[in-house]
Design an enzyme around this catalytic site. Sequence first.
Site, PDB file in Angstrom:
ATOM      1  N   THR A  76       0.845  -1.196   0.000  1.00 52.87           N
ATOM      2  CA  THR A  76       0.000   0.000   0.000  1.00 52.87           C
ATOM      3  C   THR A  76       0.879   1.245   0.000  1.00 52.87           C
ATOM      4  O   THR A  76       2.074   1.170  -0.264  1.00 52.87           O
ATOM      5  CB  THR A  76      -0.995  -0.046   1.190  1.00 52.87           C
ATOM      6  OG1 THR A  76      -1.914   1.048   1.074  1.00 52.87           O
ATOM      7  CG2 THR A  76      -0.309   0.022   2.534  1.00 52.87           C
ATOM      8  N   ASN A  77       0.312   2.403   0.272  1.00 51.30           N
ATOM      9  CA  ASN A  77       1.093   3.641   0.294  1.00 51.30           C
ATOM     10  C   ASN A  77       0.565   4.544   1.403  1.00 51.30           C
ATOM     11  O   ASN A  77      -0.381   4.202   2.099  1.00 51.30           O
ATOM     12  CB  ASN A  77       1.035   4.323  -1.077  1.00 51.30           C
ATOM     13  CG  ASN A  77      -0.391   4.667  -1.466  1.00 51.30           C
ATOM     14  OD1 ASN A  77      -1.032   5.515  -0.859  1.00 51.30           O
ATOM     15  ND2 ASN A  77      -0.911   3.967  -2.471  1.00 51.30           N
ATOM     16  N   ARG A  78       1.183   5.711   1.539  1.00 52.50           N
ATOM     17  CA  ARG A  78       0.911   6.560   2.704  1.00 52.50           C
ATOM     18  C   ARG A  78      -0.256   7.528   2.525  1.00 52.50           C
ATOM     19  O   ARG A  78      -0.468   8.393   3.369  1.00 52.50           O
ATOM     20  CB  ARG A  78       2.144   7.386   3.037  1.00 52.50           C
ATOM     21  CG  ARG A  78       3.321   6.576   3.521  1.00 52.50           C
ATOM     22  CD  ARG A  78       4.423   7.527   3.923  1.00 52.50           C
ATOM     23  NE  ARG A  78       5.697   6.858   4.059  1.00 52.50           N
ATOM     24  CZ  ARG A  78       6.057   6.168   5.134  1.00 52.50           C
ATOM     25  NH1 ARG A  78       5.237   6.048   6.157  1.00 52.50           N
ATOM     26  NH2 ARG A  78       7.236   5.588   5.173  1.00 52.50           N
ATOM     27  N   SER A  79      -1.007   7.420   1.454  1.00 57.02           N
ATOM     28  CA  SER A  79      -2.096   8.388   1.250  1.00 57.02           C
ATOM     29  C   SER A  79      -3.123   8.288   2.380  1.00 57.02           C
ATOM     30  O   SER A  79      -3.578   7.200   2.724  1.00 57.02           O
ATOM     31  CB  SER A  79      -2.785   8.105  -0.086  1.00 57.02           C
ATOM     32  OG  SER A  79      -3.947   8.879  -0.178  1.00 57.02           O
ATOM     33  N   ALA A  98      -4.325   7.651  -4.459  1.00 55.98           N
ATOM     34  CA  ALA A  98      -3.009   7.133  -4.829  1.00 55.98           C
ATOM     35  C   ALA A  98      -3.225   5.665  -5.179  1.00 55.98           C
ATOM     36  O   ALA A  98      -3.293   4.799  -4.298  1.00 55.98           O
ATOM     37  CB  ALA A  98      -2.045   7.285  -3.672  1.00 55.98           C
TER      38      ALA A  98
END
Length: 403
Positions: free
Chosen positions: A211-214, A277
């Site tokens: 996943t990502n930090r959004s 994102a």
Amino acid sequence: MSGPFAAKRILLGVSGSIAAYKAVDLASKLTQAGADVDVLMSYSATRFVTPLTFRGVTHRPVVTDLLDPASPEAVEHVALAIAADALVVAPATAHMLAKLALGLADDPISVTALATGAPLIVAPAMDANMWEHPAVQKNVETLESRGAMVVGPGRGRLASGLFGWGRLAETPELLGRIAQALGRKGDLAGRTVVVSAGGTAEPIDPVRVVTNRSSGKMGHAVAEAARDRGAHVVLVTTADLDDPPGVETVRVETAAEMLDAVLSAAKNADALVMAAAVADYRPAEVRPEKIKKDKTDALTVEMVRTTDILSAAPRGIVRVGFAAESTDLLGHARAKLASKDLDLIVANDITLPEAGFGADTNKVTLLDADGDEDLPLMSKYDVAYRVLDRVVRLIAAKRGALR
Ligand code: CTP
């Protein structure tokens, strides 16, 4: 001050329910958000909460008796009603709903409801059996058929000890719906805007994801700002944030789920704002069992490209992308504007601490065919508002071109 309540004149009618104390919080939050709040109380409401409490949070006189010759509001209430941007009745008792439905006028709230042309928002609060009674339901229907917005009630534990429908809607829900009512004739009225938010999560095995930090805050702000300008909003989100009131929210997790939800909503939309994102790659296969570390010292997960949602969206609608960059912001953003054939791209430099993931503020540059507009640091809601200023113009241009 900016935001949906800045300089708005809101009449808050409080009728006699135990939930009247919660209206103090609502009055306080509206005042803090920049609204002028005039509170009108029925006699029974004053038995639950004193007018002084409301006066303390709104810094304005409270209307309790239209027939009191000593009160300036005895003659001024019609002026209040005419100047109002919204009349909110919270809590609305069964008795108050009946009066409003019938057009009776024997207390400050019901009199004002007849005298104002402003949108009426009612938030019922009562015992579950009362709420379910056909007489109450009929009155609610009558009010809705005349254009009133009915918010709640919620379900939960009631003052009587019963569990059921009848709780006054919570303050955030009320604030969102009041903002929506205030903007119902805004410049996006009649338009449908699809917004995506948050970072997608691509499963590797039953417990792990890429996943990502959004945080999803930017996308949720776009959804709220579009709602506050009158749009019907579909928000496709992965974010760990509350559903914005008055917004059709679709929860998804992966890029593939987001693709399906966005494309299905975009069929009937005027604009798509992709603030999410979205993973560019996902694991080629999802392992059915949890990967165990005793089986291997090194782990390679093969990744494959996901479908680009913006590029797959219909060309007839306004398509807005976001570019979060850490180098050559404008160069990369302009390249994306062209390669994805977008109407607008919102570029932000994620290396700035006040504009990165999770912040409540953002610093962006808007890029479209006409050039760049560098905006100062502002709240994500205000950024959303400026993006939507462009979207309004782009929709008009697109619709004009289709005629
Ligand atoms: N986007 C999309 N579908 C994807 C991936 C991204 O619609 N599968 C959208 C994002 O929501 C965003 C824009 O495309 O609006 C960002 O462009 P993207 O090419 O994904 O940028 P990055 O991945 O951040 O950058 P890079 O090109 O460097 O990978």
